[in-house]
Design an enzyme around this catalytic site. Structure first.
Site, PDB file in Angstrom:
ATOM      1  N   SER A 128      71.271 -19.655 -10.131  1.00  0.00           N
ATOM      2  CA  SER A 128      71.329 -18.923  -8.863  1.00  0.00           C
ATOM      3  C   SER A 128      72.650 -19.116  -8.124  1.00  0.00           C
ATOM      4  O   SER A 128      73.180 -18.171  -7.522  1.00  0.00           O
ATOM      5  CB  SER A 128      70.168 -19.343  -7.958  1.00  0.00           C
ATOM      6  N   HIS A 178      72.776 -21.860  -3.239  1.00  0.00           N
ATOM      7  CA  HIS A 178      73.063 -20.450  -3.007  1.00  0.00           C
ATOM      8  C   HIS A 178      74.270 -20.278  -2.084  1.00  0.00           C
ATOM      9  O   HIS A 178      75.188 -19.498  -2.369  1.00  0.00           O
ATOM     10  CB  HIS A 178      71.848 -19.763  -2.394  1.00  0.00           C
TER      11      HIS A 178
END
Length: 258
Positions: A128, A178
């Protein structure tokens, strides 16, 4: 940019890095989580990001979590995101620059998690952070290199970026990975985008066709038929829209049931 019109063979030939990453995700899941082969299970344990172990000198754990996933759903979701958003950028940057950007963003996400997370035994894994690095490059394009992305695709990127950032605050998500992956992609964007050209599937097909013609030295009178000229395909906007809608529905379902 984000509507996949390639055949399966074309996708593999045009985007070898994306293809390799997706294959790696699925093979590691198949061998480690499904078949439970001891060496692969041990490899996964050896590669998970754990802050205390990184502090103890196991610095490879800043890199290895980029390629590992918790389960099939996790691997499929990240692979789907790569297939949707990665190909255009791989073509624009080239294989080497794309690989450097992807690794740099993933490492930035893991490094940020290591530095900022208060939990010494916090464990994390997944692509991610690197995928948010891809978004970081696109956001840089929207803000500073709009010669590389048209308005409709810029709007799509910003909507997906905002929604993805919002969903990163759900429980169980490594928000630090992230955020720092996004920052890493944005920071390296000026370097990797130097001399980049906007995405063109037509030019990509032409380029690979010319390579085949050079190898085979044959003349095909139909070689230019069925090729889409620049500016063609103006009616694909609705298709792109529905592709994004389907993506968001998948995200919502995963968030609801997993």
């Amino acid at each position: 940019m984000f509507l996949r019109n390639e055949t399966f063979k074309e996708f593999i030939r045009f985007y070898p890095i994306i293809t390799g990453l997706v294959a790696l995700h699925l093979v590691l899941w198949l061998l480690g989580d499904f078949l439970r082969l001891a060496p692969i299970v041990e490899l996964k344990n050896w590669g998970v990001g754990v802050n205390a172990l990184i502090l103890d000198g196991q610095y490879w754990r800043l890199v290895t979590p980029i390629f590992l996933h918790a389960d099939l759903t996790h691997a499929l979701f990240n692979s789907f995101s790569l297939v949707l958003f990665g190909p255009a950028l791989e073509q624009m940057l080239g294989k080497v620059k794309f690989s450097i950007m992807y690794l740099a963003a993933g490492i930035a996400g893991n490094l940020g998690t290591f530095i900022v997370s208060p939990d010494a035994y916090y464990a994390h894994l997944g692509a991610s952070g690197a995928i948010f690095g891809i978004f970081g490059v696109y956001v840089y394009m929207v803000l500073n290199r709009n010669d590389l992305i048209d308005q409709s695709n810029a709007q799509i990127i910003m909507v997906i970026f905002i929604l993805g950032l919002f969903m990163s605050f759900r429980p169980g998500i490594n928000i630090l990975g992230h955020l720092f992956g996004l920052i890493g992609g944005f920071a390296i964007a000026p370097v990797v985008l130097k001399n980049a050209r906007s995405f063109s599937l037509w030019q990509l097909r032409a380029k690979h066709s010319e390579r085949r013609d050079d190898d085979e030295i044959t003349f095909n009178p139909n070689r230019w038929k069925n090729r889409r000229m620049p500016g063609a395909g103006k009616g694909t906007g609705k298709k792109v829209f529905w592709c994004i809608i389907i993506f968001l529905v998948v995200v919502a379902l995963i968030g609801r049931f997993f």
